[in-house]
Design a protein around this motif. Structure first.
Motif, short mmCIF file in Angstrom:
data_model
loop_
_atom_site.label_atom_id
_atom_site.label_comp_id
_atom_site.label_asym_id
_atom_site.label_seq_id
_atom_site.Cartn_x
_atom_site.Cartn_y
_atom_site.Cartn_z
N GLU A 75 -13.24 106.17 -7.82
CA GLU A 75 -12.87 106.38 -9.22
C GLU A 75 -12.33 108.08 -9.04
O GLU A 75 -11.23 108.38 -9.64
CB GLU A 75 -13.91 106.49 -10.02
CG GLU A 75 -14.22 104.99 -10.63
CD GLU A 75 -15.54 104.81 -11.15
OE1 GLU A 75 -16.47 105.81 -11.23
OE2 GLU A 75 -16.11 103.74 -11.56
N ILE A 124 -8.61 109.50 -9.89
CA ILE A 124 -8.46 110.68 -10.90
C ILE A 124 -7.55 111.37 -10.18
O ILE A 124 -6.55 112.13 -10.81
CB ILE A 124 -9.60 110.99 -11.43
CG1 ILE A 124 -10.46 109.98 -12.25
CG2 ILE A 124 -9.34 112.44 -12.20
CD1 ILE A 124 -11.89 110.33 -12.61
N GLU A 157 -14.60 112.32 -20.81
CA GLU A 157 -15.04 111.17 -20.89
C GLU A 157 -14.64 110.30 -19.45
O GLU A 157 -15.59 109.41 -18.87
CB GLU A 157 -14.26 110.13 -22.06
CG GLU A 157 -14.75 110.74 -23.41
CD GLU A 157 -14.08 112.13 -23.71
OE1 GLU A 157 -12.99 112.38 -23.25
OE2 GLU A 157 -14.52 112.66 -24.75
N ILE A 158 -13.76 110.50 -18.88
CA ILE A 158 -13.22 109.73 -17.72
C ILE A 158 -14.10 110.36 -16.54
O ILE A 158 -14.57 109.50 -15.79
CB ILE A 158 -11.75 109.98 -17.58
CG1 ILE A 158 -10.77 109.11 -18.51
CG2 ILE A 158 -11.37 109.56 -16.10
CD1 ILE A 158 -9.65 109.31 -18.39
#
Length: 93
Positions: free
Chosen positions: A23, A27, A48-49
């Motif tokens: 993840e 990103i 949030e991410i």
């Protein structure tokens, strides 16, 4: 079937830790043109991410620890019983 729960939790935890790394790589790749280092990435990426990757990593570590404890629980209980027997033997002397 009960003895496989520890192994399942351990493998799931390891996979979640790997997923959190993936993840973070995704990103970074999405923002690589504006980011030079890790600190800048954390400032540019929405909280949030970023929190999703952090939560995935934390949950993976937690499940791995629980899985290791579940796998070694039989040995821990056996060791506790041996210590208890030794203590009772010493008290009776």
């Amino acid at each position: 079937m009960k003895k496989f729960y520890g192994l399942v939790l351990l493998i799931t935890g390891i996979m979640l830790v790997g997923l959190s790394g993936l993840e973070r790589i995704i990103i970074y790749v999405a923002l690589h043109d504006r980011v030079g280092d890790y600190r800048t990435l954390k400032m540019i990426a929405p909280n949030e991410i970023w929190n999703i990757a952090t939560l995935t990593f934390t949950l993976g570590i937690l499940l791995s620890i629980i899985g290791l404890i579940a796998l070694s629980w039989k040995y821990i209980a056996k060791y506790r019983n041996e210590v208890r027997e030794i203590e009772q033997g010493l008290k009776s002397k």
